[in-house]
Design a protein around this motif. Structure first.
Motif, PDB file in Angstrom:
ATOM      1  N   ILE A  44       0.845  -1.201   0.000  1.00 49.54           N
ATOM      2  CA  ILE A  44       0.000   0.000   0.000  1.00 49.54           C
ATOM      3  C   ILE A  44       0.876   1.245   0.000  1.00 49.54           C
ATOM      4  O   ILE A  44       0.651   2.183  -0.773  1.00 49.54           O
ATOM      5  CB  ILE A  44      -0.956   0.007   1.213  1.00 49.54           C
ATOM      6  N   GLU A  45       1.895   1.255   0.838  1.00 47.84           N
ATOM      7  CA  GLU A  45       2.772   2.432   0.957  1.00 47.84           C
ATOM      8  C   GLU A  45       3.497   2.717  -0.353  1.00 47.84           C
ATOM      9  O   GLU A  45       3.579   3.869  -0.787  1.00 47.84           O
ATOM     10  CB  GLU A  45       3.775   2.203   2.095  1.00 47.84           C
ATOM     11  N   LYS A  46       3.994   1.704  -1.006  1.00 49.21           N
ATOM     12  CA  LYS A  46       4.737   1.893  -2.264  1.00 49.21           C
ATOM     13  C   LYS A  46       3.822   2.371  -3.386  1.00 49.21           C
ATOM     14  O   LYS A  46       4.256   3.059  -4.293  1.00 49.21           O
ATOM     15  CB  LYS A  46       5.448   0.606  -2.691  1.00 49.21           C
TER      16      LYS A  46
ATOM     17  N   ALA B 121      -4.813   1.417   8.758  1.00 50.57           N
ATOM     18  CA  ALA B 121      -5.272   1.648   7.385  1.00 50.57           C
ATOM     19  C   ALA B 121      -6.712   2.136   7.423  1.00 50.57           C
ATOM     20  O   ALA B 121      -7.392   2.047   8.448  1.00 50.57           O
ATOM     21  CB  ALA B 121      -5.165   0.359   6.564  1.00 50.57           C
ATOM     22  N   ALA B 122      -7.135   2.657   6.285  1.00 56.60           N
ATOM     23  CA  ALA B 122      -8.523   3.112   6.131  1.00 56.60           C
ATOM     24  C   ALA B 122      -8.924   2.876   4.677  1.00 56.60           C
ATOM     25  O   ALA B 122      -8.071   2.584   3.834  1.00 56.60           O
ATOM     26  CB  ALA B 122      -8.637   4.590   6.502  1.00 56.60           C
ATOM     27  N   LYS B 123     -10.226   2.990   4.407  1.00 54.69           N
ATOM     28  CA  LYS B 123     -10.745   2.795   3.052  1.00 54.69           C
ATOM     29  C   LYS B 123     -11.387   4.077   2.569  1.00 54.69           C
ATOM     30  O   LYS B 123     -11.885   4.875   3.365  1.00 54.69           O
ATOM     31  CB  LYS B 123     -11.819   1.695   3.033  1.00 54.69           C
ATOM     32  N   ARG B 124     -11.388   4.222   1.250  1.00 55.46           N
ATOM     33  CA  ARG B 124     -12.139   5.316   0.620  1.00 55.46           C
ATOM     34  C   ARG B 124     -12.607   4.853  -0.744  1.00 55.46           C
ATOM     35  O   ARG B 124     -11.960   4.046  -1.400  1.00 55.46           O
ATOM     36  CB  ARG B 124     -11.311   6.585   0.512  1.00 55.46           C
ATOM     37  N   ARG B 125     -13.744   5.354  -1.164  1.00 61.03           N
ATOM     38  CA  ARG B 125     -14.300   5.012  -2.477  1.00 61.03           C
ATOM     39  C   ARG B 125     -13.627   5.870  -3.547  1.00 61.03           C
ATOM     40  O   ARG B 125     -13.287   7.025  -3.317  1.00 61.03           O
ATOM     41  CB  ARG B 125     -15.801   5.250  -2.513  1.00 61.03           C
TER      42      ARG B 125
ATOM     43  N   GLN C 225      -1.608   7.748   9.243  1.00 59.57           N
ATOM     44  CA  GLN C 225      -0.302   8.175   9.767  1.00 59.57           C
ATOM     45  C   GLN C 225       0.224   7.141  10.759  1.00 59.57           C
ATOM     46  O   GLN C 225       1.407   6.815  10.753  1.00 59.57           O
ATOM     47  CB  GLN C 225      -0.400   9.553  10.436  1.00 59.57           C
ATOM     48  N   GLU C 226      -0.658   6.606  11.595  1.00 59.57           N
ATOM     49  CA  GLU C 226      -0.247   5.566  12.543  1.00 59.57           C
ATOM     50  C   GLU C 226       0.280   4.340  11.801  1.00 59.57           C
ATOM     51  O   GLU C 226       1.286   3.748  12.188  1.00 59.57           O
ATOM     52  CB  GLU C 226      -1.402   5.174  13.465  1.00 59.57           C
TER      53      GLU C 226
ATOM     54  N   VAL D 255       4.013   2.715  12.063  1.00 57.85           N
ATOM     55  CA  VAL D 255       4.242   1.302  12.398  1.00 57.85           C
ATOM     56  C   VAL D 255       5.068   0.639  11.302  1.00 57.85           C
ATOM     57  O   VAL D 255       5.999  -0.113  11.584  1.00 57.85           O
ATOM     58  CB  VAL D 255       2.898   0.567  12.612  1.00 57.85           C
ATOM     59  N   LEU D 256       4.743   0.924  10.060  1.00 58.11           N
ATOM     60  CA  LEU D 256       5.492   0.348   8.946  1.00 58.11           C
ATOM     61  C   LEU D 256       6.960   0.759   9.008  1.00 58.11           C
ATOM     62  O   LEU D 256       7.855  -0.066   8.812  1.00 58.11           O
ATOM     63  CB  LEU D 256       4.873   0.773   7.616  1.00 58.11           C
TER      64      LEU D 256
END
Length: 140
Positions: free
Chosen positions: A39-41, A74-78, A92-93, A97-98
């Motif tokens: 996800i981060e990359k 993590a979170a979701k968005r449409r 951000q959290e 952690v990552l």
């Protein structure tokens, strides 16, 4: 010759990470970290992309993602273009952690680098840039 070089490189890499990683504060699975890295990359990812990346079913990737969301990582968005698409992104959290689970401890690294000569620092930077560039080209 090549295998010997690869063995040495892998041993040095694991030595570096073992000696210079952060002390882990969170109890999080290796698969969760891999999802978070993906996800981060990419900035964001769909559940389908995460499932493909881990070579697991859509349901398994969805369960892993659900746990990351429950922990606040993590979170979701449409999608704005297609309301049917849902993207997962790191909070951000989650990014913090990552970093703690995948990067080298900045303070330990700083102390080591401060002892190095300018030419050694330049050589180290060039070596990592070359390896990073080649890895990205190989992945494409």
């Amino acid at each position: 010759m090549e295998l010997d070089f690869i063995t040495k490189l892998n041993q040095q890499w694991t030595d570096i990470y073992y000696l210079l990683h952060y002390k882990h504060k969170d109890n999080i699975s290796h698969q969760a970290i891999r999802l978070m890295q993906h996800i981060e990359k990419r900035g964001e990812a769909t559940i389908g992309a995460l499932a493909e990346y881990l070579s697991v079913s859509h349901n398994t990737a969805s369960e892993h993602t659900k746990r990351l969301i429950q922990k606040g990582f993590a979170a979701k968005r449409r999608s704005h273009q297609d309301e049917r698409k849902v993207f997962v992104f790191l909070t951000q959290e989650g990014r913090d952690v990552l970093e703690q689970h995948t990067q080298l401890d900045k303070e330990k690294l700083k102390q080591i680098i401060e002892r190095m000569s300018t030419s050694d620092k330049d050589l180290l930077e060039q070596a990592f840039q070359l390896l990073s560039k080649e890895a990205k080209q190989w992945q494409s």
